[in-house]
Design an enzyme around this catalytic site. Structure first.
Site, PDB file in Angstrom:
ATOM      1  CB  CYS A  63      -1.064  -0.202   1.186  1.00  0.00           C
ATOM      2  SG  CYS A  63      -0.121  -0.290   2.771  1.00  0.00           S
ATOM      3  CD  GLU A 109      -2.204   6.640   5.885  1.00  0.00           C
ATOM      4  OE1 GLU A 109      -2.657   7.551   4.976  1.00  0.00           O
ATOM      5  OE2 GLU A 109      -1.162   6.294   5.588  1.00  0.00           O
ATOM      6  CD  GLU A 111      -4.118   5.698   2.726  1.00  0.00           C
ATOM      7  OE1 GLU A 111      -3.286   5.863   2.847  1.00  0.00           O
ATOM      8  OE2 GLU A 111      -4.783   4.568   2.550  1.00  0.00           O
TER       9      GLU A 111
END
Length: 176
Positions: A63, A109, A111
């Site tokens: 990732c 995060e 995302e």
């Protein structure tokens, strides 16, 4: 860590932002996640202990964030090669998802993730870059959820979200 510009939204506009800044501010940003499978197993990676967030935790195969101007399939193939030495697999786009998670040290995060899978034939084994990956392991897909439930502290927040909320998108049920 060298400055790395990634696509992130600032006041509703997608623009290049330094990666660490995006995580410190919790800015919504683009990402890719790859799950390499072999039959009923998926390749997991243990993040290197030198990573600035979630070091030593287990994550999906690969990732990362695309560079500013880089498309998701190119990014996915690039990172598979850089992190794990895996090249030439046919990537299959499975869809897009979004999540937000605290990843420690005040980092967030948030995302918008393009998810890919790829089937690895026998003989293809990872050659991890130790700056990125501490270890790898092939894990049975049907056992991963119970392993995460039994030992949640061993896994990244995003892998837990993927398996709990998006498992059927990533690993579609086989129909007869």
């Amino acid at each position: 860590m060298a400055e790395e510009m990634i696509p992130a939204w600032v006041e509703g506009v997608l623009q290049p932002v330094e990666k660490l800044e995006a995580h410190r501010k919790g800015l919504r940003h683009l990402a890719i996640s790859v799950f390499v499978t072999r039959g009923n197993k998926v390749l997991l990676q243990q993040r290197a202990l030198s990573k600035y967030h979630t070091p030593g935790l287990w994550a999906n195969t690969c990732c990362t964030h695309p560079y500013w101007g880089e498309d998701a399939p190119t990014c996915a193939a690039r990172r598979l090669g850089q992190e794990l030495g895996i090249v030439g697999l046919k990537l299959r786009h499975m869809g897009q998802l979004e999540y937000r998670a605290d990843v420690n040290n005040g980092m967030i995060e948030h995302e918008v993730v393009e998810v890919f899978t790829a089937e690895a034939p026998e003989g293809i084994e990872p050659q991890p870059d130790p700056e990125e990956v501490a270890d790898t392991e092939w894990v049975r897909i049907d056992a991963l959820r119970s392993e995460i439930h039994a030992n949640p502290e061993r896994f990244t927040p995003w892998l837990k979200i993927y398996i709990e909320q998006h498992r059927d998108m990533i690993f579609p049920p086989v129909t007869a």
